[in-house]
Write an enzyme that holds these catalytic residues in place. Structure first.
Site, PDB file in Angstrom:
ATOM      1  N   ASP A  34      21.756 -25.426  33.732  1.00 13.46           N
ATOM      2  CA  ASP A  34      20.824 -24.490  33.103  1.00 13.46           C
ATOM      3  C   ASP A  34      19.518 -25.192  32.729  1.00 13.46           C
ATOM      4  OD1 ASP A  34      19.707 -22.377  31.571  1.00 13.46           O
ATOM      5  OD2 ASP A  34      21.699 -21.719  30.937  1.00 13.46           O
ATOM      6  N   THR A  75      18.226 -16.939  32.695  1.00  6.07           N
ATOM      7  CA  THR A  75      19.606 -17.375  32.963  1.00  6.07           C
ATOM      8  C   THR A  75      20.430 -16.342  33.711  1.00  6.07           C
ATOM      9  OG1 THR A  75      19.632 -18.862  31.059  1.00  6.07           O
ATOM     10  CG2 THR A  75      21.767 -18.073  31.849  1.00  6.07           C
ATOM     11  N   ASN A  96      18.068 -11.423  30.808  1.00  7.27           N
ATOM     12  CA  ASN A  96      19.228 -11.612  29.933  1.00  7.27           C
ATOM     13  C   ASN A  96      19.483 -10.318  29.156  1.00  7.27           C
ATOM     14  OD1 ASN A  96      19.367 -14.282  30.765  1.00  7.27           O
ATOM     15  ND2 ASN A  96      18.154 -15.028  29.040  1.00  7.27           N
ATOM     16  N   LYS A 157      27.857 -20.395  27.921  1.00  6.83           N
ATOM     17  CA  LYS A 157      27.290 -19.052  27.800  1.00  6.83           C
ATOM     18  C   LYS A 157      28.194 -18.026  28.488  1.00  6.83           C
ATOM     19  CE  LYS A 157      22.403 -20.470  27.789  1.00  6.83           C
ATOM     20  NZ  LYS A 157      21.098 -20.332  28.495  1.00  6.83           N
ATOM     21  N   ASP A 343      19.622 -22.362  37.311  1.00  5.15           N
ATOM     22  CA  ASP A 343      19.331 -20.933  37.193  1.00  5.15           C
ATOM     23  C   ASP A 343      17.854 -20.655  36.967  1.00  5.15           C
ATOM     24  OD1 ASP A 343      19.407 -22.135  34.699  1.00  5.15           O
ATOM     25  OD2 ASP A 343      20.476 -20.496  33.720  1.00  5.15           O
ATOM     26  N   HIS A 344      17.082 -21.696  36.686  1.00  2.00           N
ATOM     27  CA  HIS A 344      15.627 -21.644  36.495  1.00  2.00           C
ATOM     28  C   HIS A 344      15.226 -23.037  36.066  1.00  2.00           C
ATOM     29  CE1 HIS A 344      16.458 -21.715  32.189  1.00  2.00           C
ATOM     30  NE2 HIS A 344      17.268 -20.683  32.360  1.00  2.00           N
TER      31      HIS A 344
END
Length: 539
Positions: A34, A75, A96, A157, A343-344
């Protein structure tokens, strides 16, 4: 005719390459880190040990120019896009959180009140993948094997576990109210014994009794800015610099997420999963998805040029080395395939850049929406014209506009014209523009278009100048834009069916799932729009 012939030759060459590879892997491991930037592999690379990131890079294939091709880079859409092979326009995970006009409220990407928590008394397990509108590569693996494959997904998460696991895998995530891993009744009614036993080990309390100090002499962290840079945020309001004595934090299980120990405990869960399950032991390929979230929390606190982030990646390197060693032991070298991405990525802290004479700043969204509301009231009369604002998108009240006989597109165009003149705003598009006017693969409008979902996106969307973020956040920095600092992520492949090599050709994150489909010889995910990472197959 010639085009058809060339396509046929290319198609046959790919599949002849596939047939020449080893048998399908017994296990696929998808690692998502992440908020990881591609450049971390380079900036911190000389300090990685041989068995972790270096093993993946030296003995596998490195795609050096992998990008997200949509907005917003967050995310939930990131995980969904990796595993579905498509973008929010198709898979529906537009953030999100987003505003759902038909429900007239903000929704969370994996919330689902129809299910209960398994593993604690909190409501942190009321989750499911029901808002994911396309199948994942893990779904397709289950369908292909008729549910004989095993799919396991894990993260700190909930969204980092639920979305990669698809609709038929198992998913486990961290409950920060108790410091244990939990799941949802969507998946099962009782935790498996191995997860229950893992929770009973009390690793969270053990980690939170420690002090986080740098892995090496702090003076050797020359790839980062000085410790306690003024632009960074403090951890939990208690710490401003190393060392972080976590024993001073009482009854806060959530703080582990803001330290490398959050990655440690997830890696521990991965090892336990391999020790207590028969992954890769039959003729059906299994899949483990693991998403390391602590890097995101630390990055929001300290920014990409902090010692905290550098130390986190040096420690994560050790986690990955331990995971690969366990895979060698339990599944066997050559029997598994690993891919690693993010994810980024993340923006530099604007204040840090300002302090170093770069032209970045902060955008005050609350103030600008308030001023825009006043302008709309002056032009159209007093009313709540903007129903909601989230993710740099404005949702207009369509029922009110129809009642007042005001054209929706006309008001959206008026707002777009207004925002164009606001300092800090670089791009503005209306939903009508996105739907009706052309866009290209690399321009900003194309990124908005691939992130635009007709049921879930707003009427006006905008992007800041490069390097700007919204003011008033509790985080030092964030992500979400279509600029390279948010889109450029690592892409590593290693193991069964993967040759050594590297590529500087630009690829999109949506190309991962279709490539996995070809490696596994299974169906493409239902909404897949990505292409093959051809260099994994061809010469």
């Amino acid at each position: 005719m010639r085009a058809t012939y060339l396509f046929t030759i290319a198609f046959l060459s790919i599949f002849s390459g596939l047939s020449a590879q080893n048998e399908k892997p017994k296990l696929v491991v998808g690692i998502v880190v992440d908020q990881m930037r591609q450049e971390y592999l380079l900036r911190f690379g000389d300090r990685f040990q041989e068995g972790g990131f270096k093993r993946l890079m030296d003995d596998g294939f490195v795609f050096k120019n992998m990008h997200y091709n949509y907005i917003p880079t967050k995310t939930a859409p990131g995980h969904a896009s990796i595993y579905t092979g498509t973008t929010p326009a198709v898979h529906g995970i537009t953030g999100n959180d987003w505003y759902q006009p038909d429900l007239e409220r903000e929704v969370y990407c994996v919330e689902d009140e129809h299910y209960k928590t398994v593993g604690s008394d909190s409501d942190n397990g009321q989750m499911s993948p029901k808002r994911l509108q396309a199948t994942t590569i893990t779904d397709e693996l289950m369908l292909f094997s008729q549910y004989k494959s095993k799919v396991l997904s894990m993260s700190l998460k909930d969204r980092g576990a639920v979305l990669p696991g698809g609709h038929r895998g198992e998913a486990y995530w961290y409950d920060n109210s108790i410091g244990d891993f939990i799941t949802s009744t969507y998946y099962m009614d009782k935790l498996p014994d191995w997860v229950s036993q893992f929770n009973k080990r009390g690793l969270t309390k053990s980690y939170l009794s420690k002090t986080w100090n740098t892995l090496y002499d702090i003076n050797t962290y020359t790839a980062s800015s000085e410790d306690a840079d003024s632009a960074e945020k403090t951890l939990n309001g208690l710490f401003t610099s190393f060392p972080y004595d976590l024993s001073k934090v009482k009854d806060d299980f959530g703080i582990i997420r803001n330290t490398p120990f959050g990655n440690d405990i997830l890696a521990d869960l991965f090892v336990s999963a391999l020790d207590n399950n028969d992954f890769g032991k039959d003729n059906y390929t299994d899949f483990i998805a693991i998403s390391f979230s602590a890097t995101d929390y630390m990055g929001h606190d300290s920014g990409p040029y902090s010692i905290e982030v550098e130390d986190a990646y040096l420690r994560l390197d050790q986690n990955i080395a331990a995971m690969l060693k366990k895979l060698d032991e339990k599944v066997g070298k050559g029997n598994y395939t690993v891919f690693l991405s993010a994810d980024h990525a993340v923006a530099p802290i604007p204040q840090y850049m300002k302090n170093n004479k770069f032209g970045t700043d902060y955008f005050n969204k609350r103030s600008e929406v308030k001023e825009l509301t006043a302008v709309l009231n002056q032009k159209y009369g007093e009313a709540k014209w903007i129903e909601y604002a989230i993710n740099n998108q404005l949702y207009l009240d369509h029922d009110l506009l129809r009642e007042r006989k005001i054209d929706i597109d006309e008001m959206a165009d008026f707002i777009a014209d207004y925002l164009t003149d606001v300092d800090g705003v670089q791009f503005v598009y209306t939903a009508s523009e996105i739907k009706l006017t052309p866009w290209s693969d690399q321009d900003m409008k194309g990124k908005f278009a691939r992130g635009y979902n007709i049921k879930r996106s707003g009427d006006v969307m905008y992007e800041f100048y490069p390097g700007w973020i919204n003011a008033g956040s509790s985080d030092a920095t964030t992500h979400g834009s279509g600029y390279s600092y948010d889109t450029h992520v690592p892409m590593l492949w290693y193991g069964n069916g993967i040759k050594k090599g590297e590529s500087v050709k630009r690829y999109n994150i949506t190309d991962i799932a279709p490539t996995l489909s070809m490696l596994l010889n299974i169906s493409l995910p239902s909404g897949a729009t990505g292409e093959l990472l051809y260099e994994l197959f061809g010469d």
